[in-house]
Design an enzyme around this catalytic site. Structure first.
Site, PDB file in Angstrom:
ATOM      1  N   CYS A  96       0.830  -1.208   0.000  1.00 25.54           N
ATOM      2  CA  CYS A  96       0.000   0.000   0.000  1.00 25.54           C
ATOM      3  C   CYS A  96       0.867   1.263   0.000  1.00 25.54           C
ATOM      4  CB  CYS A  96      -0.925  -0.020   1.214  1.00 25.54           C
ATOM      5  SG  CYS A  96      -1.939   1.458   1.319  1.00 25.54           S
ATOM      6  N   CYS A 116      -0.544   4.136   2.149  1.00 23.39           N
ATOM      7  CA  CYS A 116      -0.386   3.970   3.602  1.00 23.39           C
ATOM      8  C   CYS A 116       1.068   4.192   4.023  1.00 23.39           C
ATOM      9  CB  CYS A 116      -0.775   2.559   4.047  1.00 23.39           C
ATOM     10  SG  CYS A 116      -2.192   1.863   3.243  1.00 23.39           S
ATOM     11  N   ASP A 117       2.014   3.654   3.272  1.00 25.22           N
ATOM     12  CA  ASP A 117       3.403   3.604   3.744  1.00 25.22           C
ATOM     13  C   ASP A 117       4.361   4.524   3.003  1.00 25.22           C
ATOM     14  OD1 ASP A 117       2.524   1.608   5.439  1.00 25.22           O
ATOM     15  OD2 ASP A 117       2.973   0.006   4.022  1.00 25.22           O
TER      16      ASP A 117
END
Ligand code: NAP
Length: 299
Positions: free
Chosen positions: A129, A132-133
């Site tokens: 992701c 997200c990261d």
């Protein structure tokens, strides 16, 4: 007793909820993780008709709020089985619920590459992701693996933060949109590594590089990256329905454009069913089709 139980609160499931509720039905949505499904991790959506540009999170939140404002009951419970009979039943880890119709809208989950220590290094340089990261890799070199829309979007997103983005794809043609390929080509910090596969993760507790193998020459090369973003598609999660519902060899629920499964009153909507085009628009369309079919079945 619910009229319709929807399993999955992604785009298909929440669209089904909206249509069911607007038809006056009592609807329960069961979700094992969080609402939104896969799209919640997409940085930007630019191909949903009528919306020029929106983040996946905002899109999913809008859909969730629309469904709950109409009266959708949403419970965060993992479904462990379904049963057919005079009433249909959905069992979760917490309870058993009765209903007249079921809509399976479980979507799909990220496909792993299958590398040694891949699972171990999630959070240590391996990610599925970028939204997200990605921020953890500011000014650092990373690689993205995949050739579909997700990989292209991830590479574009990361190119805004990272010092270097290698986009690795197993063929020399991308499956994703041409427009995004062109945007990536124009980025100075993006390098395409084509006809290549990632064959090893380097580093002990943290990714320090990856080994990439050229599929044509067999030549191996090390890329010094701190992160590997894997975006090689999805796999369905329908095993729990297998005793009752027909699945294809890849695990997708066998259902046509009418969303009907082999069991009357049980429907499949969105990425979890057999289909060729898996897009937000087709997930939303399936939600509407499945919910209206369920309403007609209930009468
Ligand atoms: P995808 O379209 O299925 O693409 C997966 C990519 O990974 C393909 O390029 C495939 O290569 C490659 N791949 C598969 N298995 C591999 C393996 N074992 N090793 C190396 N490479 C592998 O998946 P996706 O990009 O996640 O997209 C899924 C669906 O969501 C698509 O329909 C996509 O259009 C849609 N989507 C839409 C949006 C949007 O509407 N904004 C955003 C993201 C995704 P090959 O090409 O050689 O098969």
């Amino acid at each position: 007793m619910y009229d319709i139980i929807i399993i999955g609160a992604g785009t298909a499931g929440l669209s089904a909820a909206i249509y069911g509720l607007r038809a006056g039905k009592k609807v329960l949505v069961l979700e094992q993780l969080s609402y939104g499904g896969q799209i919640i991790n997409t940085p930007e959506i630019e191909n949903y008709p009528g919306i020029k540009n929106i983040s996946g999170f905002d899109f999913a939140t809008g859909l969730y709020e629309q469904a709950t404002a109409l009266g959708a009951e949403v419970k965060y419970e993992q479904v462990t089985g379904i049963a057919d009979g005079a009433e249909k039943q959905v069992t979760t880890t917490e309870a058993t619920y009765s209903c007249k119709a079921i809509i399976i809208a479980t979507g799909a989950k990220n496909r792993p590459l299958g590398l040694d220590r891949e699972a171990e290094l999630v959070g240590g340089g391996v990610s599925y992701c970028a939204t997200c990261d990605g921020a953890f890799y500011k000014k650092r070199p990373v690689a993205v693996n995949g050739g579909g829309n997700t990989a292209l979007e991830d590479a574009l997103f990361l190119s805004n933060y990272c010092s270097k983005v290698y986009l690795i794809h197993r063929r020399d043609e991308f499956r994703g949109e041409v427009k995004q390929v062109e945007q990536l080509k124009a980025k100075e910090n993006v390098e395409f590594v084509l006809n290549a596969t990632v064959t090893a993760l380097l580093g002990e507790d943290q990714v320090e590089g990856i080994e990439v193998t050229d599929k044509i020459t067999g030549e191996k090369r090390t890329l010094q990256v701190d992160g590997l973003f894997i975006a090689i598609g999805q796999m369905p999660e329908n095993a729990v329905f297998a005793p009752l519902i027909q699945l294809d060899s890849a695990g997708y629920v066998v259902a046509g454009e009418d969303c009907k499964t082999n069991v009357e009153g049980i429907y499949a909507a969105g990425d979890c069913r057999t289909k060729t085009v898996r897009q937000l628009t087709t997930a939303a369309a399936d939600g509407a089709v499945a919910a209206l079919a369920a309403c007609a079945y209930i009468g």
